[in-house]
Design an enzyme around this catalytic site. Structure first.
Site, short mmCIF file in Angstrom:
data_model
loop_
_atom_site.label_atom_id
_atom_site.label_comp_id
_atom_site.label_asym_id
_atom_site.label_seq_id
_atom_site.Cartn_x
_atom_site.Cartn_y
_atom_site.Cartn_z
CG ASP A 168 -6.24 6.67 2.75
OD1 ASP A 168 -5.08 6.36 2.45
OD2 ASP A 168 -7.24 6.20 2.16
CG ASN B 39 -2.13 0.93 1.01
OD1 ASN B 39 -2.58 1.16 -0.11
ND2 ASN B 39 -2.63 1.50 2.10
#
Length: 296
Positions: free
Chosen positions: A201, A106
């Site tokens: 995030d 990620n």
């Protein structure tokens, strides 16, 4: 308390993009260009001089950083690789989790010592199989933390003495102490995002140590000081705010990636700019992003 953004300033679209999952913005000081990825669109994008270039890949490209020996270091679905531009060729280098085919990389960051910090996650977002790794330029790859469904936003304080790392679905940002050798200790819960404000995030820090946190599903970016206290909230015209970084000639422009992922037709009709790349002029500054390399 100093003002962080001009009161009249609102985030503006600098490229419509329509990214499924825009992420990982990188300001390249040498090129005066902004690179970012669309993870689910398998694309790398570059904004320079008012025009955008795109490169497509056969798999997810999830982060991009400069490599001091030329080109870039990137994370893919399962591998860490060298990327050569403008050709768009990849040389796969490390695959830390061959036993976890359901995982993917990620987010990532490079520290002042040239190390890459990168996280893995369960691509189905159901299992706590994600980990945080420190990758040295000599290929030494060490798991530093684990037990995440979705890892996100590794970022360092301006002095490099703290590393922040996010458990996105747990709505929790952890803080770690970092020693001179790049080892982590003293993991502590640092910031918890309320349930009605989406999930934390990607994020970045400014030169004063404030933490700028993008909130997926939260319609905002929140700014916290180095003690974890909320200083400011920046409303966004779309729900899914994914990551941000400082760029521009004096590193005072905040570039912001967003996503269309998870939005149905009705939501997309209400948010025509979902997935766009935004920019915001601030009254603070970031710091240049180091390259992946052994420091002399």
């Amino acid at each position: 308390m100093p003002t962080l953004i001009a009161p009249q300033e609102t985030p503006r679209v600098v490229h419509p993009a329509h990214n499924i999952l825009g992420e990982g913005p990188l300001w390249d000081d040498t090129e005066q260009a902004l690179y970012w990825v669309d993870i689910k669109g398998h694309q790398l994008q570059c904004l320079a001089g008012g025009s955008v270039r795109q490169w497509s890949f056969d798999e997810e490209i999830t982060s991009v950083h400069r490599h001091a020996e030329g080109g870039f270091i990137v994370t893919l679905r399962h591998a860490i690789a060298r990327l050569h531009l403008p050709e768009g060729t990849l040389e796969k280098w490390l695959t830390p989790e061959p036993e976890l085919p359901g995982n993917r990389f990620n987010d990532a960051v490079v520290d002042a010592n040239g190390n890459l910090w990168c996280g893995t996650m369960d691509d189905d977002e159901g299992h706590t199989s994600g980990s945080l790794y420190r990758v040295r330029p000599d290929g030494d790859c060490q798991r530093q933390d684990s037990g995440y469904i979705v890892t996100n936003g590794p970022v360092l304080s301006p002095q490099g003495d703290w590393l922040y790392h996010t458990d996105t679905l747990g709505r929790l940002i952890y803080r770690f102490a970092v020693d001179a050798q790049g080892n982590l200790s003293d993991r502590e819960p640092f910031i918890r995002i309320p349930q009605d404000q989406g999930c934390p995030d990607g994020m970045t820090t400014d030169r004063d140590g404030n933490l700028w946190v993008c909130q997926f599903g939260g319609w905002r970016i929140s700014v916290f000081d180095s003690q974890g206290q909320l200083r400011e909230e920046i409303p966004m015209p779309v729900a899914n705010i994914t990551s941000c970084t400082f760029g521009g000639p004096d590193l005072s422009t905040l570039y912001i990636t967003t996503a269309r992922k998870g939005l149905d037709e009705g939501a997309l009709a209400e948010q025509p700019d979902a997935g766009a790349l935004f920019a915001l002029e601030t009254q603070t500054h970031g710091a240049p992003t180091p390259a992946f390399a052994t420091q002399a």
